[in-house]
Design a protein around this motif. Structure first.
Motif, PDB file in Angstrom:
ATOM      1  N   VAL A  23       0.837  -1.201   0.000  1.00 28.77           N
ATOM      2  CA  VAL A  23       0.000   0.000   0.000  1.00 28.77           C
ATOM      3  C   VAL A  23       0.870   1.249   0.000  1.00 28.77           C
ATOM      4  O   VAL A  23       0.626   2.207  -0.745  1.00 28.77           O
ATOM      5  N   MET A  24       1.895   1.257   0.823  1.00 31.14           N
ATOM      6  CA  MET A  24       2.779   2.429   0.908  1.00 31.14           C
ATOM      7  C   MET A  24       3.520   2.669  -0.400  1.00 31.14           C
ATOM      8  O   MET A  24       3.572   3.795  -0.909  1.00 31.14           O
ATOM      9  N   LEU A  25       4.107   1.619  -0.962  1.00 32.18           N
ATOM     10  CA  LEU A  25       4.939   1.772  -2.151  1.00 32.18           C
ATOM     11  C   LEU A  25       4.120   2.032  -3.408  1.00 32.18           C
ATOM     12  O   LEU A  25       4.686   2.444  -4.435  1.00 32.18           O
ATOM     13  N   ALA A  26       2.813   1.827  -3.353  1.00 33.87           N
ATOM     14  CA  ALA A  26       1.959   2.100  -4.516  1.00 33.87           C
ATOM     15  C   ALA A  26       1.672   3.591  -4.669  1.00 33.87           C
ATOM     16  O   ALA A  26       1.227   4.028  -5.735  1.00 33.87           O
ATOM     17  N   LEU A  27       1.936   4.381  -3.651  1.00 31.96           N
ATOM     18  CA  LEU A  27       1.700   5.828  -3.714  1.00 31.96           C
ATOM     19  C   LEU A  27       2.817   6.522  -4.491  1.00 31.96           C
ATOM     20  O   LEU A  27       3.946   6.033  -4.530  1.00 31.96           O
ATOM     21  N   PRO A  28       2.502   7.661  -5.134  1.00 32.13           N
ATOM     22  CA  PRO A  28       3.514   8.326  -5.981  1.00 32.13           C
ATOM     23  C   PRO A  28       4.655   8.952  -5.170  1.00 32.13           C
ATOM     24  O   PRO A  28       4.460   9.452  -4.071  1.00 32.13           O
ATOM     25  N   GLU A  29       5.871   8.907  -5.778  1.00 30.14           N
ATOM     26  CA  GLU A  29       7.069   9.559  -5.223  1.00 30.14           C
ATOM     27  C   GLU A  29       7.467   9.013  -3.850  1.00 30.14           C
ATOM     28  O   GLU A  29       8.054   9.723  -3.034  1.00 30.14           O
ATOM     29  N   VAL A  30       7.164   7.747  -3.571  1.00 31.51           N
ATOM     30  CA  VAL A  30       7.452   7.154  -2.261  1.00 31.51           C
ATOM     31  C   VAL A  30       8.767   6.375  -2.313  1.00 31.51           C
ATOM     32  O   VAL A  30       9.037   5.651  -3.274  1.00 31.51           O
ATOM     33  N   THR A  31       9.568   6.523  -1.270  1.00 30.54           N
ATOM     34  CA  THR A  31      10.810   5.756  -1.113  1.00 30.54           C
ATOM     35  C   THR A  31      10.765   5.022   0.223  1.00 30.54           C
ATOM     36  O   THR A  31      10.061   5.442   1.162  1.00 30.54           O
ATOM     37  N   GLU A  32      11.497   3.934   0.285  1.00 30.21           N
ATOM     38  CA  GLU A  32      11.548   3.112   1.500  1.00 30.21           C
ATOM     39  C   GLU A  32      12.937   3.209   2.131  1.00 30.21           C
ATOM     40  O   GLU A  32      13.952   2.973   1.453  1.00 30.21           O
ATOM     41  N   LEU A 105      -6.059   0.261   8.389  1.00 30.90           N
ATOM     42  CA  LEU A 105      -4.670   0.738   8.391  1.00 30.90           C
ATOM     43  C   LEU A 105      -4.269   1.293   7.020  1.00 30.90           C
ATOM     44  O   LEU A 105      -3.499   2.259   6.941  1.00 30.90           O
ATOM     45  N   ALA A 106      -4.790   0.702   5.956  1.00 23.86           N
ATOM     46  CA  ALA A 106      -4.501   1.224   4.617  1.00 23.86           C
ATOM     47  C   ALA A 106      -5.086   2.628   4.451  1.00 23.86           C
ATOM     48  O   ALA A 106      -4.454   3.511   3.851  1.00 23.86           O
ATOM     49  N   GLN A 107      -6.287   2.861   4.990  1.00 25.21           N
ATOM     50  CA  GLN A 107      -6.876   4.206   4.934  1.00 25.21           C
ATOM     51  C   GLN A 107      -6.025   5.200   5.724  1.00 25.21           C
ATOM     52  O   GLN A 107      -5.834   6.347   5.294  1.00 25.21           O
ATOM     53  N   TRP A 108      -5.519   4.773   6.859  1.00 25.13           N
ATOM     54  CA  TRP A 108      -4.682   5.659   7.671  1.00 25.13           C
ATOM     55  C   TRP A 108      -3.370   5.985   6.952  1.00 25.13           C
ATOM     56  O   TRP A 108      -2.860   7.108   7.062  1.00 25.13           O
ATOM     57  N   ILE A 109      -2.810   5.031   6.244  1.00 26.11           N
ATOM     58  CA  ILE A 109      -1.581   5.286   5.476  1.00 26.11           C
ATOM     59  C   ILE A 109      -1.835   6.347   4.407  1.00 26.11           C
ATOM     60  O   ILE A 109      -1.026   7.253   4.198  1.00 26.11           O
TER      61      ILE A 109
END
Length: 231
Positions: A23-32, A105-109
């Motif tokens: 879910v996190m990595l599917a968002l734009p411009e996101v790095t881990e 939790l996905a909504q909160w992210i």
């Protein structure tokens, strides 16, 4: 999972962490990144989610400016430490064997991402094909097929209509027959139905006859007188 994996990690919590990571990595411009040895998601260098999985369970940390108060009413949440809770950060903790509300939790992210991401990135989030916040499941519709109304049998309506027409025609015929058998009322013409008023001849001719009778008797008396005078 943490950068240094644990050997006794709960399988159910591990599956939940993997899903939330997607879910996190599917968002734009996101790095881990892994500061402090924990999995952290950032957008343009700004942190918006932290996932920690170890022998104590799974911890998920997000910034919730909109749903902060409602989130803190749940039994598995608490304000984030180090003073971050004052800024709206909430940490969720799930012990081994616990059920993890993945959808919530996905909504909160997503909410945390919108809280820290630049406007330019947020516009990219609204673009077609971009990852969108999970929506609540719609109520299931009944799968029972809808039965169409039974079709009328051929000729059924026509039969009823024909019978009705025949009944009306028979009634009219009876009415005509009964009307033809009635005798005309006195003073009414049989054909035209107009009243025929009989003119009393005696009433009209009476005065004339009486006048003629008087003249005749007068004439007779005159004739008698003249004959006497001749004698």
């Amino acid at each position: 999972m943490s950068q240094t994996p644990s050997d006794n990690v709960d399988a159910k919590l591990k599956a939940a962490e993997d899903h939330l990571r997607e879910v996190m990595l599917a968002l734009p411009e996101v790095t881990e990144e892994f500061p402090w040895g924990h999995r952290t998601a950032k957008v343009k260098g700004k942190m918006f989610a932290i996932l920690v999985l170890d022998n104590d369970g799974l911890r998920v940390t997000t910034k919730l400016p909109e749903s902060n108060e409602a989130a803190l009413t749940l039994p598995f949440t608490a304000p984030t430490g180090y003073g971050l809770g004052k800024s709206g950060w909430v940490s969720s903790h799930f012990k081994p064997g616990s059920e993890v509300p993945i959808g919530l939790l996905a909504q909160w992210i997503h909410e945390s991402f919108r809280a820290v991401a630049p406007q330019k990135v947020l516009k990219a989030l609204m673009a077609p094909g971009a990852a969108q916040a999970p929506k609540a499941k719609a109520a299931k519709k009944s799968s029972a097929p809808v039965r169409a109304p039974a079709a009328a049998k051929p000729g059924a309506g026509a039969g009823k209509g024909g019978a009705a027409k025949r009944g009306v025609a028979a009634g009219r015929a009876v009415a005509r027959t009964s009307a033809a058998g009635k005798k005309p009322a006195p003073g009414k013409a049989a054909a035209g139905g107009k009243k025929s008023v009989a003119k009393p001849s005696s009433a009209r001719e009476g005065p004339t006859r009486r006048a003629g009778a008087k003249q005749t008797s007068t004439a007779k008396r005159g004739a008698a007188g003249s004959s006497r005078s001749k004698r």
